[in-house]
Motif scaffolding. Structure first.
Motif, PDB file in Angstrom:
ATOM      1  N   MET A  76       0.862  -1.149   0.056  1.00  0.00           N
ATOM      2  CA  MET A  76      -0.143  -0.017   0.321  1.00  0.00           C
ATOM      3  C   MET A  76       0.884   1.281  -0.030  1.00  0.00           C
ATOM      4  SD  MET A  76      -2.980   0.908   2.915  1.00  0.00           S
ATOM      5  CE  MET A  76      -2.095   2.118   3.969  1.00  0.00           C
ATOM      6  N   GLU A  77       0.833   2.072  -0.976  1.00  0.00           N
ATOM      7  CA  GLU A  77       1.545   3.205  -1.127  1.00  0.00           C
ATOM      8  C   GLU A  77       1.016   4.426  -0.120  1.00  0.00           C
ATOM      9  OE1 GLU A  77       1.993   3.520  -5.382  1.00  0.00           O
ATOM     10  OE2 GLU A  77       4.030   2.356  -5.210  1.00  0.00           O
ATOM     11  N   MET A  78       1.673   5.748  -0.128  1.00  0.00           N
ATOM     12  CA  MET A  78       1.197   6.625   0.875  1.00  0.00           C
ATOM     13  C   MET A  78       0.228   7.407   0.664  1.00  0.00           C
ATOM     14  SD  MET A  78       3.347   5.832   3.509  1.00  0.00           S
ATOM     15  CE  MET A  78       2.948   4.350   2.804  1.00  0.00           C
ATOM     16  N   ASP A  79      -0.024   7.226  -0.787  1.00  0.00           N
ATOM     17  CA  ASP A  79      -1.310   8.301  -1.285  1.00  0.00           C
ATOM     18  C   ASP A  79      -2.740   7.268  -1.119  1.00  0.00           C
ATOM     19  OD1 ASP A  79      -0.839   6.151  -3.433  1.00  0.00           O
ATOM     20  OD2 ASP A  79      -0.855   7.570  -4.884  1.00  0.00           O
ATOM     21  N   GLU A  80      -2.520   6.338  -0.682  1.00  0.00           N
ATOM     22  CA  GLU A  80      -3.738   5.213  -0.465  1.00  0.00           C
ATOM     23  C   GLU A  80      -4.047   5.328   1.139  1.00  0.00           C
ATOM     24  OE1 GLU A  80      -3.603   1.575  -3.170  1.00  0.00           O
ATOM     25  OE2 GLU A  80      -1.618   1.941  -2.441  1.00  0.00           O
ATOM     26  N   ILE A  81      -3.377   6.094   1.885  1.00  0.00           N
ATOM     27  CA  ILE A  81      -3.474   6.259   3.313  1.00  0.00           C
ATOM     28  C   ILE A  81      -5.142   7.097   3.349  1.00  0.00           C
ATOM     29  CG2 ILE A  81      -3.085   6.959   5.634  1.00  0.00           C
ATOM     30  CD1 ILE A  81      -0.167   6.222   4.934  1.00  0.00           C
ATOM     31  N   LYS A  82      -5.900   6.701   3.670  1.00  0.00           N
ATOM     32  CA  LYS A  82      -7.184   7.324   4.032  1.00  0.00           C
ATOM     33  C   LYS A  82      -8.138   6.434   4.928  1.00  0.00           C
ATOM     34  CE  LYS A  82      -7.509   7.663  -0.196  1.00  0.00           C
ATOM     35  NZ  LYS A  82      -7.647   7.966  -1.940  1.00  0.00           N
ATOM     36  N   PRO A  83      -8.852   7.223   5.716  1.00  0.00           N
ATOM     37  CA  PRO A  83      -9.785   6.099   6.605  1.00  0.00           C
ATOM     38  C   PRO A  83     -10.852   5.247   5.852  1.00  0.00           C
ATOM     39  CG  PRO A  83      -9.699   8.556   7.449  1.00  0.00           C
ATOM     40  CD  PRO A  83      -9.374   8.442   6.099  1.00  0.00           C
ATOM     41  N   GLY A  84     -10.988   4.187   6.385  1.00  0.00           N
ATOM     42  CA  GLY A  84     -11.994   3.448   5.745  1.00  0.00           C
ATOM     43  C   GLY A  84     -11.309   1.983   5.160  1.00  0.00           C
ATOM     44  N   PRO A  85     -12.214   1.321   4.448  1.00  0.00           N
ATOM     45  CA  PRO A  85     -11.683  -0.016   3.947  1.00  0.00           C
ATOM     46  C   PRO A  85     -10.911   0.188   2.642  1.00  0.00           C
ATOM     47  CG  PRO A  85     -14.109   0.293   3.354  1.00  0.00           C
ATOM     48  CD  PRO A  85     -13.738   1.372   4.145  1.00  0.00           C
ATOM     49  N   ILE A  86     -10.072  -0.805   2.544  1.00  0.00           N
ATOM     50  CA  ILE A  86      -9.366  -0.723   1.467  1.00  0.00           C
ATOM     51  C   ILE A  86      -9.040  -2.092   1.137  1.00  0.00           C
ATOM     52  CG2 ILE A  86      -7.133  -0.636   2.363  1.00  0.00           C
ATOM     53  CD1 ILE A  86      -5.890   1.001   0.159  1.00  0.00           C
ATOM     54  N   VAL A  87      -9.141  -2.205  -0.708  1.00  0.00           N
ATOM     55  CA  VAL A  87      -8.906  -3.809  -0.849  1.00  0.00           C
ATOM     56  C   VAL A  87      -7.606  -3.729  -1.948  1.00  0.00           C
ATOM     57  CG1 VAL A  87      -9.558  -5.497  -2.503  1.00  0.00           C
ATOM     58  CG2 VAL A  87     -11.340  -4.471  -0.882  1.00  0.00           C
ATOM     59  N   ILE A  88      -6.545  -4.442  -1.893  1.00  0.00           N
ATOM     60  CA  ILE A  88      -5.266  -4.401  -2.536  1.00  0.00           C
ATOM     61  C   ILE A  88      -5.098  -5.651  -3.038  1.00  0.00           C
ATOM     62  CG2 ILE A  88      -4.430  -2.307  -1.155  1.00  0.00           C
ATOM     63  CD1 ILE A  88      -2.716  -3.992   0.460  1.00  0.00           C
ATOM     64  N   GLU A  89      -4.290  -5.477  -4.489  1.00  0.00           N
ATOM     65  CA  GLU A  89      -3.840  -6.714  -5.077  1.00  0.00           C
ATOM     66  C   GLU A  89      -2.831  -7.522  -4.628  1.00  0.00           C
ATOM     67  OE1 GLU A  89      -3.313  -4.243  -9.172  1.00  0.00           O
ATOM     68  OE2 GLU A  89      -5.249  -5.369  -9.677  1.00  0.00           O
ATOM     69  N   LEU A  90      -2.965  -8.805  -4.832  1.00  0.00           N
ATOM     70  CA  LEU A  90      -1.547  -9.620  -4.540  1.00  0.00           C
ATOM     71  C   LEU A  90      -0.925  -9.976  -5.708  1.00  0.00           C
ATOM     72  CD1 LEU A  90      -4.121 -12.265  -2.813  1.00  0.00           C
ATOM     73  CD2 LEU A  90      -2.872 -10.473  -1.586  1.00  0.00           C
ATOM     74  N   TYR A  91       0.583  -9.937  -5.384  1.00  0.00           N
ATOM     75  CA  TYR A  91       1.654 -10.316  -6.193  1.00  0.00           C
ATOM     76  C   TYR A  91       2.499 -11.719  -6.121  1.00  0.00           C
ATOM     77  CZ  TYR A  91       0.550  -5.402  -7.496  1.00  0.00           C
ATOM     78  OH  TYR A  91      -0.035  -4.323  -7.958  1.00  0.00           O
ATOM     79  N   LYS A  92       2.992 -12.313  -6.836  1.00  0.00           N
ATOM     80  CA  LYS A  92       3.742 -13.247  -6.987  1.00  0.00           C
ATOM     81  C   LYS A  92       5.078 -13.094  -6.100  1.00  0.00           C
ATOM     82  CE  LYS A  92       2.155 -15.588 -11.215  1.00  0.00           C
ATOM     83  NZ  LYS A  92       2.625 -16.119 -12.540  1.00  0.00           N
ATOM     84  N   LYS A  93       5.509 -14.111  -5.375  1.00  0.00           N
ATOM     85  CA  LYS A  93       7.037 -13.987  -4.798  1.00  0.00           C
ATOM     86  C   LYS A  93       7.848 -14.093  -5.859  1.00  0.00           C
ATOM     87  CE  LYS A  93       7.255 -18.835  -3.348  1.00  0.00           C
ATOM     88  NZ  LYS A  93       7.117 -19.979  -2.661  1.00  0.00           N
ATOM     89  N   PRO A  94       9.279 -13.616  -5.668  1.00  0.00           N
ATOM     90  CA  PRO A  94       9.651 -13.222  -4.257  1.00  0.00           C
ATOM     91  C   PRO A  94       9.304 -11.815  -3.998  1.00  0.00           C
ATOM     92  CG  PRO A  94      11.465 -13.238  -6.055  1.00  0.00           C
ATOM     93  CD  PRO A  94      10.213 -13.947  -6.532  1.00  0.00           C
ATOM     94  N   THR A  95       9.088 -11.417  -3.137  1.00  0.00           N
ATOM     95  CA  THR A  95       8.667 -10.098  -2.425  1.00  0.00           C
ATOM     96  C   THR A  95       9.810  -8.972  -3.164  1.00  0.00           C
ATOM     97  OG1 THR A  95       7.947 -10.810  -0.513  1.00  0.00           O
ATOM     98  CG2 THR A  95       7.768  -8.472  -0.707  1.00  0.00           C
TER      99      THR A  95
END
Length: 305
Positions: free
Chosen positions: A259-278
């Motif tokens: 989650m990047e800093m511009d996504e910081i805001k109150p409430g729910p958020i859904v973020i995508e999943l990525y393949k490893k390695p991190t």
């Protein structure tokens, strides 16, 4: 000066810096310094390649790391029943300085931070390929004994500061097509700068509370250990989903999200999943799946005005 003496010198300087901040009442800076040093000591304790320290010396370093975490916890939670005082912590300074010759009984009855196997880059994937090949179809081999499930290493919320904002992230659930097959799943949460380096030590959640269809539920709060206004530009919060691989006896990263800093805001958020390695530098990202499966979070901002 040898490399090991340079390392000890750096640890000592970091220790002094932390205790100085602590004595001056600069609690946030002291907590940061203690946590970073504890992480460095833990890394040395877990190193299998280093012959700079004996096993007994590593045990002592692990106990010092435990004391640093205890003092950090005392500063963050004024109601803590197990208060670890600055005067007590200062007794460890000479031990750090003289770790190569120290042979006395450790002054406090503490245990080293529990060890976890650390794998070299690429080793985890290699071991998993071996495991898959060895298991074969319909394998019924019993699981070998393993260590008890992790209770997590979550830290309390930082003390509030006037005009500053703190962020609490509730990890609600993660969607995975093989959710039911994951053993002892948990999340490692970290804040990384643009170069992929830790801004503060990572936190592990306890093992997930339950599994349901294609979801693993956590319902756990993670307090980000930096005021939002002090987070470096371009930083991101990473979530690494990990689970236990019984046949090889190690913990594996299955996927990650951030989650990047511009996504910081109150409430729910859904973020995508990525393949490893991190990929902490966020340069070569590959989605884990095309299915509608995500990491579900809820953000709460705490502002002291």
């Amino acid at each position: 000066m040898s490399d090991v003496n340079k390392t000890i010198q750096k640890w000592h300087a970091s220790f002094r810096k932390g205790t100085d901040f602590d004595s001056w009442g600069q609690l946030v800076e002291a907590i940061d310094e203690y946590q970073i040093l504890a992480r460095q000591l833990q890394k040395e304790v877990q190193s299998t390649n280093s012959s700079d320290f004996t096993e007994e010396q590593k045990k002592t370093l692990g106990k010092i790391a435990s004391c640093l975490e205890m003092r950090s916890g005392s500063l963050q939670c004024t109601q803590s029943k197990e208060d670890f005082k600055l005067e007590e912590l200062k007794k460890l300074e000479t031990i750090i300085q003289n770790i190569l010759t120290y042979n006395k009984v450790f002054p406090f009855d503490v245990q080293p931070v529990p060890l976890r196997r650390i794998l070299a880059p690429g080793e985890e994937e290699h071991l998993e390929e071996e495991e898959d090949a060895a298991a074969g179809a319909g394998s019924t081999e019993a699981f070998p004994p393993r260590a008890p499930a992790s209770q997590g290493t979550l830290l309390p919320r930082l003390p509030s500061e006037h005009g500053m904002t703190l962020l609490t992230l509730k990890i609600e659930k993660i969607g995975l097509k093989d959710a039911g097959q994951c053993i002892d799943p948990y999340m490692t949460v970290s804040l990384k700068d643009l170069n992929g380096l830790d801004v503060y030590p990572v936190q592990d959640t306890p093992v997930a509370s339950r599994k349901e269809d294609t979801y693993i539920h956590f319902s756990v709060d993670v307090d980000i250990q930096r005021h939002v206004e002090k987070i470096p530009k371009g930083a991101a919060i990473f979530f690494e989903f990990k689970h236990y691989k019984p046949k090889k006896g190690f913990t594996s990263t299955k996927c990650f999200a951030f989650m990047e800093m511009d996504e910081i805001k109150p409430g729910p958020i859904v973020i995508e999943l990525y393949k490893k390695p991190t990929d902490f530098k966020r340069k070569k990202l590959q989605l884990l799946t095309k299915k509608q499966l995500y990491l579900h979070l809820h953000q709460t901002l705490h502002k002291d005005s």
